[in-house]
Design an enzyme around this catalytic site. Structure first.
Site, PDB file in Angstrom:
ATOM      1  N   SER A 136       0.828  -1.209   0.000  1.00  0.00           N
ATOM      2  CA  SER A 136       0.000   0.000   0.000  1.00  0.00           C
ATOM      3  C   SER A 136       0.859   1.253   0.000  1.00  0.00           C
ATOM      4  O   SER A 136       2.081   1.190   0.154  1.00  0.00           O
ATOM      5  CB  SER A 136      -0.920   0.015   1.226  1.00  0.00           C
ATOM      6  OG  SER A 136      -0.197   0.376   2.386  1.00  0.00           O
ATOM      7  N   SER A 155       0.645   3.781   2.214  1.00  0.00           N
ATOM      8  CA  SER A 155       0.562   4.483   3.492  1.00  0.00           C
ATOM      9  C   SER A 155       1.910   4.993   3.991  1.00  0.00           C
ATOM     10  O   SER A 155       1.948   5.882   4.841  1.00  0.00           O
ATOM     11  CB  SER A 155      -0.060   3.578   4.559  1.00  0.00           C
ATOM     12  OG  SER A 155       0.814   2.519   4.898  1.00  0.00           O
ATOM     13  N   LYS A 158       4.500   0.882   9.839  1.00  0.00           N
ATOM     14  CA  LYS A 158       4.307   2.317  10.078  1.00  0.00           C
ATOM     15  C   LYS A 158       5.571   2.861  10.748  1.00  0.00           C
ATOM     16  O   LYS A 158       6.483   2.123  11.110  1.00  0.00           O
ATOM     17  CB  LYS A 158       3.112   2.577  10.994  1.00  0.00           C
ATOM     18  CG  LYS A 158       1.787   1.977  10.546  1.00  0.00           C
ATOM     19  CD  LYS A 158       1.206   2.682   9.347  1.00  0.00           C
ATOM     20  CE  LYS A 158      -0.129   2.064   8.959  1.00  0.00           C
ATOM     21  NZ  LYS A 158      -0.654   2.639   7.690  1.00  0.00           N
ATOM     22  N   SER A 188      -3.431   7.034   5.535  1.00  0.00           N
ATOM     23  CA  SER A 188      -2.903   6.005   6.420  1.00  0.00           C
ATOM     24  C   SER A 188      -3.869   5.727   7.558  1.00  0.00           C
ATOM     25  O   SER A 188      -4.235   6.638   8.311  1.00  0.00           O
ATOM     26  CB  SER A 188      -1.541   6.434   6.988  1.00  0.00           C
ATOM     27  OG  SER A 188      -1.064   5.475   7.913  1.00  0.00           O
TER      28      SER A 188
END
Length: 263
Positions: free
Chosen positions: A46, A48, A109, A206
């Site tokens: 992704s 994010s 993250k 996100s």
């Protein structure tokens, strides 16, 4: 005196099969040991973590950086609680962890909040313990297609988490896609003991700790859910490549991202 000549007897078919099977078992055990205790590969699916990580990046994650929990092991057997043999993560680390809502799902993250920290977003700026985190505007982040044509341009910022006696300052880049998004202004999050606060570098795209676990976000991440620290991109492939079309593989490689460190 004649020299004695020793000739090895050929192995029976069953013996050769056993040797091959034993070699395969050893190889599998070594691979599992590396994956469990040293490094595990992950694929980025992704956007994010743009601009730090692109879709199609493959990264190696250090499993020993934070020690080991049950989630470090294959199938996550509940043989012990908490973490063992590790050190605490630092602000600014790019971390792979298990989603607290469903521990079978991996997330990646950036860790911006330690236990006891107060985190808030105000007008798109990150605040840590009541103080704005230093940032400066840099050149736009440009998205291009495989032919080099400009598709989209987004604001890019260089953000620096402050250092302390335990670690130096950490600098990385973030994206601002929209001037007034819902995630640009939040309440104050106080990170509870034994948990961490995670955010994507692509701040407007996100699902992270700013979104409560109860509504599909990440929420606060328990320490035993951490898998490891992302340290190296070892390969990067444009999403245009197709597994069924080998002739697209070579042209889809992002050569400038291969074997590069992750800030």
């Amino acid at each position: 005196m004649d020299r004695e000549q020793v000739v090895a007897k050929p192995k029976a078919r069953g013996g050769e099969l056993w040797d091959s099977l034993r070699t395969l078992v050893y190889a599998v055990l070594i691979a599992l040991g590396i994956r469990t205790f040293a490094y595990e590969p992950f694929h980025i699916p992704s956007e994010s973590m743009l601009p730090t990580l692109l879709v199609g990046d493959y990264v190696f994650v250090s499993k020993y950086a934070y020690g080991y929990s049950k989630y470090s092991l294959l199938f996550s057997p509940p043989i012990f609680e908490g973490r063992i043999l590790g050190s605490a993560p630092k602000r600014g680390d790019v971390v792979v962890f298990r989603w607290p809502h469903d521990p079978s799902v991996d997330y990646i993250k950036r860790l911006v909040g330690l236990p006891g920290d107060r985190i808030q977003m105000r007008e798109g700026m990150l605040y840590l313990n009541g103080e704005p985190v230093k940032r400066r505007r840099v050149e736009d982040f440009e998205r291009r297609d495989r032919f080099g044509n400009l598709v989209e341009r987004n604001q890019q910022w260089e953000e620096t988490l402050p250092g302390d006696g335990r670690q130096p300052a950490v600098t990385y880049r973030t994206l601002d896609l929209y001037a007034y998004s819902g995630s640009d202004n939040t309440g104050v999050y106080t990170v509870p003991p034994g948990h961490y606060f995670m955010m994507g570098d692509n701040r407007d795209n996100s699902q992270d700790s700013r979104v409560a676990l109860e509504v599909g976000g990440v929420g606060y991440v328990p320490a035993d859910h951490l898998i490891g620290r992302a340290e190296l991109r070892w390969i990067s492939i444009e999403p245009t490549a197709s597994l069924l079309k080998p002739w697209t593989w070579f042209s889809a490689l992002r050569w400038n991202r291969m074997f590069t460190g992750i800030d």
